[in-house]
Write a protein that holds these residues in place. Structure first.
Motif, PDB file in Angstrom:
ATOM      1  N   ILE A  79       0.792  -0.847   0.091  1.00  0.00           N
ATOM      2  CA  ILE A  79      -0.259   0.056   0.309  1.00  0.00           C
ATOM      3  C   ILE A  79       0.934   1.166   0.400  1.00  0.00           C
ATOM      4  O   ILE A  79       0.306   2.315  -0.812  1.00  0.00           O
ATOM      5  N   GLY A  80       1.917   0.534   1.059  1.00  0.00           N
ATOM      6  CA  GLY A  80       3.058   2.119   0.086  1.00  0.00           C
ATOM      7  C   GLY A  80       4.261   2.193  -1.078  1.00  0.00           C
ATOM      8  O   GLY A  80       3.684   0.829  -1.914  1.00  0.00           O
ATOM      9  N   ASP A  81       4.709   3.047  -1.636  1.00  0.00           N
ATOM     10  CA  ASP A  81       5.901   2.921  -2.273  1.00  0.00           C
ATOM     11  C   ASP A  81       6.937   1.926  -2.588  1.00  0.00           C
ATOM     12  O   ASP A  81       6.983   1.397  -1.661  1.00  0.00           O
ATOM     13  N   ARG A  82       7.185   1.437  -3.646  1.00  0.00           N
ATOM     14  CA  ARG A  82       8.378   0.740  -3.782  1.00  0.00           C
ATOM     15  C   ARG A  82       9.428   1.377  -3.580  1.00  0.00           C
ATOM     16  O   ARG A  82       9.337   2.290  -3.840  1.00  0.00           O
ATOM     17  N   LEU A  83      10.192   0.503  -2.625  1.00  0.00           N
ATOM     18  CA  LEU A  83      11.382   1.125  -2.580  1.00  0.00           C
ATOM     19  C   LEU A  83      12.999   0.680  -2.774  1.00  0.00           C
ATOM     20  O   LEU A  83      14.015   1.296  -2.410  1.00  0.00           O
ATOM     21  N   VAL A  84      13.038  -0.614  -3.173  1.00  0.00           N
ATOM     22  CA  VAL A  84      13.694  -1.033  -3.904  1.00  0.00           C
ATOM     23  C   VAL A  84      13.532  -1.484  -5.362  1.00  0.00           C
ATOM     24  O   VAL A  84      12.635  -1.671  -5.667  1.00  0.00           O
ATOM     25  N   GLY A  85      14.700  -1.599  -6.233  1.00  0.00           N
ATOM     26  CA  GLY A  85      14.939  -1.830  -7.666  1.00  0.00           C
ATOM     27  C   GLY A  85      14.896  -1.168  -8.657  1.00  0.00           C
ATOM     28  O   GLY A  85      14.796   0.196  -8.026  1.00  0.00           O
ATOM     29  N   GLY A  86      14.571  -1.103 -10.005  1.00  0.00           N
ATOM     30  CA  GLY A  86      14.841   0.382 -10.542  1.00  0.00           C
ATOM     31  C   GLY A  86      16.036  -0.156 -11.224  1.00  0.00           C
ATOM     32  O   GLY A  86      15.773   1.498 -12.079  1.00  0.00           O
ATOM     33  N   GLN A  87      17.139  -0.525 -11.186  1.00  0.00           N
ATOM     34  CA  GLN A  87      18.450   0.636 -11.910  1.00  0.00           C
ATOM     35  C   GLN A  87      17.959  -0.192 -12.716  1.00  0.00           C
ATOM     36  O   GLN A  87      18.037  -0.866 -13.432  1.00  0.00           O
ATOM     37  N   GLY A  88      18.537   1.163 -13.421  1.00  0.00           N
ATOM     38  CA  GLY A  88      18.816   0.661 -15.216  1.00  0.00           C
ATOM     39  C   GLY A  88      17.661   1.374 -15.647  1.00  0.00           C
ATOM     40  O   GLY A  88      17.599   0.873 -17.254  1.00  0.00           O
ATOM     41  N   THR A  89      16.666   1.846 -15.123  1.00  0.00           N
ATOM     42  CA  THR A  89      15.144   1.610 -15.881  1.00  0.00           C
ATOM     43  C   THR A  89      14.307   3.134 -15.558  1.00  0.00           C
ATOM     44  O   THR A  89      13.661   3.007 -16.893  1.00  0.00           O
ATOM     45  N   LEU A  90      15.008   3.962 -15.464  1.00  0.00           N
ATOM     46  CA  LEU A  90      15.159   5.651 -15.791  1.00  0.00           C
ATOM     47  C   LEU A  90      14.422   6.264 -17.225  1.00  0.00           C
ATOM     48  O   LEU A  90      13.669   6.210 -17.447  1.00  0.00           O
ATOM     49  N   SER A  91      15.320   5.294 -17.590  1.00  0.00           N
ATOM     50  CA  SER A  91      15.442   5.749 -19.801  1.00  0.00           C
ATOM     51  C   SER A  91      14.517   4.891 -20.451  1.00  0.00           C
ATOM     52  O   SER A  91      14.072   4.205 -21.336  1.00  0.00           O
ATOM     53  N   ASP A  92      13.488   4.397 -19.373  1.00  0.00           N
ATOM     54  CA  ASP A  92      12.516   2.502 -20.058  1.00  0.00           C
ATOM     55  C   ASP A  92      11.298   3.722 -20.083  1.00  0.00           C
ATOM     56  O   ASP A  92      10.568   4.829 -19.288  1.00  0.00           O
ATOM     57  N   GLU A  93      10.576   3.554 -20.819  1.00  0.00           N
ATOM     58  CA  GLU A  93       8.929   3.815 -21.309  1.00  0.00           C
ATOM     59  C   GLU A  93       7.815   3.918 -19.466  1.00  0.00           C
ATOM     60  O   GLU A  93       7.053   4.670 -19.603  1.00  0.00           O
ATOM     61  N   ARG A  94       8.514   2.892 -18.700  1.00  0.00           N
ATOM     62  CA  ARG A  94       7.968   2.977 -17.656  1.00  0.00           C
ATOM     63  C   ARG A  94       8.563   3.334 -16.282  1.00  0.00           C
ATOM     64  O   ARG A  94       9.463   1.649 -15.920  1.00  0.00           O
ATOM     65  N   PRO A  95       9.667   3.930 -15.877  1.00  0.00           N
ATOM     66  CA  PRO A  95      10.637   3.693 -15.342  1.00  0.00           C
ATOM     67  C   PRO A  95      10.209   2.720 -14.119  1.00  0.00           C
ATOM     68  O   PRO A  95       8.832   4.247 -13.462  1.00  0.00           O
ATOM     69  N   ILE A  96      11.286   2.907 -12.944  1.00  0.00           N
ATOM     70  CA  ILE A  96      10.493   2.328 -12.411  1.00  0.00           C
ATOM     71  C   ILE A  96      11.622   3.295 -11.038  1.00  0.00           C
ATOM     72  O   ILE A  96      12.852   3.155 -10.401  1.00  0.00           O
ATOM     73  N   LYS A  97      10.832   4.461 -10.198  1.00  0.00           N
ATOM     74  CA  LYS A  97      11.787   5.676  -9.097  1.00  0.00           C
ATOM     75  C   LYS A  97      11.804   4.804  -8.022  1.00  0.00           C
ATOM     76  O   LYS A  97      10.306   4.939  -7.475  1.00  0.00           O
ATOM     77  N   THR A  98      12.166   4.487  -7.651  1.00  0.00           N
ATOM     78  CA  THR A  98      13.197   4.208  -6.143  1.00  0.00           C
ATOM     79  C   THR A  98      13.839   4.543  -5.602  1.00  0.00           C
ATOM     80  O   THR A  98      15.142   5.192  -5.986  1.00  0.00           O
ATOM     81  N   VAL A  99      14.017   4.388  -4.070  1.00  0.00           N
ATOM     82  CA  VAL A  99      14.884   5.473  -3.584  1.00  0.00           C
ATOM     83  C   VAL A  99      16.204   4.520  -4.206  1.00  0.00           C
ATOM     84  O   VAL A  99      17.811   5.591  -4.317  1.00  0.00           O
ATOM     85  N   GLY A 100      16.948   3.900  -4.353  1.00  0.00           N
ATOM     86  CA  GLY A 100      17.130   2.827  -5.366  1.00  0.00           C
ATOM     87  C   GLY A 100      18.057   3.203  -6.836  1.00  0.00           C
ATOM     88  O   GLY A 100      19.534   3.393  -7.122  1.00  0.00           O
ATOM     89  N   SER A 101      17.319   3.992  -6.403  1.00  0.00           N
ATOM     90  CA  SER A 101      16.774   4.187  -8.747  1.00  0.00           C
ATOM     91  C   SER A 101      17.404   5.138  -9.323  1.00  0.00           C
ATOM     92  O   SER A 101      17.068   5.683 -10.367  1.00  0.00           O
ATOM     93  N   TYR A 102      16.749   6.223  -8.158  1.00  0.00           N
ATOM     94  CA  TYR A 102      16.524   7.399  -8.653  1.00  0.00           C
ATOM     95  C   TYR A 102      16.749   8.820  -7.633  1.00  0.00           C
ATOM     96  O   TYR A 102      17.051   9.520  -8.434  1.00  0.00           O
ATOM     97  N   TRP A 103      16.864   8.445  -6.794  1.00  0.00           N
ATOM     98  CA  TRP A 103      17.018   9.803  -5.007  1.00  0.00           C
ATOM     99  C   TRP A 103      18.345  10.168  -5.541  1.00  0.00           C
ATOM    100  O   TRP A 103      19.471   8.954  -5.935  1.00  0.00           O
ATOM    101  N   PRO A 104      18.251  11.502  -5.343  1.00  0.00           N
ATOM    102  CA  PRO A 104      20.043  11.471  -5.315  1.00  0.00           C
ATOM    103  C   PRO A 104      21.079  11.495  -4.226  1.00  0.00           C
ATOM    104  O   PRO A 104      22.322  11.434  -3.959  1.00  0.00           O
ATOM    105  N   TYR A 105      20.036  11.734  -2.784  1.00  0.00           N
ATOM    106  CA  TYR A 105      21.337  11.736  -2.215  1.00  0.00           C
ATOM    107  C   TYR A 105      21.054  10.756  -0.952  1.00  0.00           C
ATOM    108  O   TYR A 105      19.532  10.772  -0.694  1.00  0.00           O
ATOM    109  N   ALA A 106      21.943   9.987  -0.495  1.00  0.00           N
ATOM    110  CA  ALA A 106      21.216   9.108   1.067  1.00  0.00           C
ATOM    111  C   ALA A 106      20.605  10.415   1.915  1.00  0.00           C
ATOM    112  O   ALA A 106      19.669   9.471   2.845  1.00  0.00           O
ATOM    113  N   THR A 107      21.086  11.711   1.834  1.00  0.00           N
ATOM    114  CA  THR A 107      20.488  12.225   3.140  1.00  0.00           C
ATOM    115  C   THR A 107      18.747  12.954   3.037  1.00  0.00           C
ATOM    116  O   THR A 107      18.390  12.706   3.634  1.00  0.00           O
ATOM    117  N   THR A 108      18.964  12.343   1.573  1.00  0.00           N
ATOM    118  CA  THR A 108      17.321  13.076   1.636  1.00  0.00           C
ATOM    119  C   THR A 108      16.174  11.538   2.042  1.00  0.00           C
ATOM    120  O   THR A 108      15.054  11.737   2.697  1.00  0.00           O
TER     121      THR A 108
END
Length: 176
Positions: A79-108
């Motif tokens: 029911i909450g967002d996906r947090l893991v995976g998605g690396q290498g998908t940001l240029s896909d038609e349906r990117p998987i934006k997670t902490v590991g694939s999308y977020w730029p800073y660990a401090t965020t």
């Protein structure tokens, strides 16, 4: 006469409302102590990180108890967002934006968990728990190793996979 009575009544209501609001601190300058209680923002460089530390092992326990009901047992989402995976998908038609694939800073990640999670009781986790959960989520994404300990020195030093995937907004009215 009626108009004057109406204006007088309105003035009395306004005066009593202002007095009542002042009793609640509304309309008075915030004290340094009040500001400090809300000033919990963490800069991308780690500015304002609190004292404390946490490791991936403790983070797994906290995650199971406080996060998995919404984000899934391994951060795969629910029911909450996906947090893991998605690396290498940001240029896909349906990117998987997670902490590991999308977020730029660990401090965020730390800032968001500290400020908004768990959803049913935001700001209820201790600094040690937030460091630990951050470490665990980063481990699930393959960014840190099992057993990694995070604190105010080590967290900002983490290089996130998408750190250079954003374009700075250099408009003069925005400020950085």
């Amino acid at each position: 006469m009626r108009m004057r009575d109406g204006l007088l009544s309105a003035a009395i209501v306004l005066a009593s409302t202002a007095a009542a609001l002042a009793d609640y601190g509304i309309g008075t300058p915030a004290t340094p102590e009040e500001i400090a209680g809300w000033n919990i923002s963490i800069g991308r460089d780690g500015d304002n990180l609190p004292a404390g530390s946490g490791d991936t092992v403790a983070g797994a326990e906290v995650f199971e108890q406080r996060c998995s009901a919404c984000h899934g047992e391994s951060g795969e989402g629910g029911i909450g967002d996906r947090l893991v995976g998605g690396q290498g998908t940001l240029s896909d038609e349906r990117p998987i934006k997670t902490v590991g694939s999308y977020w730029p800073y660990a401090t965020t990640l730390f800032d968001y968990i500290r400020r908004a999670m768990p959803l049913d009781s935001p700001q209820s986790l201790s600094a040690d728990e937030v460091y630990a959960v951050s470490a665990y989520i980063l481990m699930l994404n393959g960014i840190v190793d099992e057993g990694t300990v995070l604190d105010a020195d080590s967290l900002p030093a983490i290089e996130m996979p998408n750190r250079d995937g954003f374009v700075l907004d250099d408009r003069p009215d925005v400020g950085q």
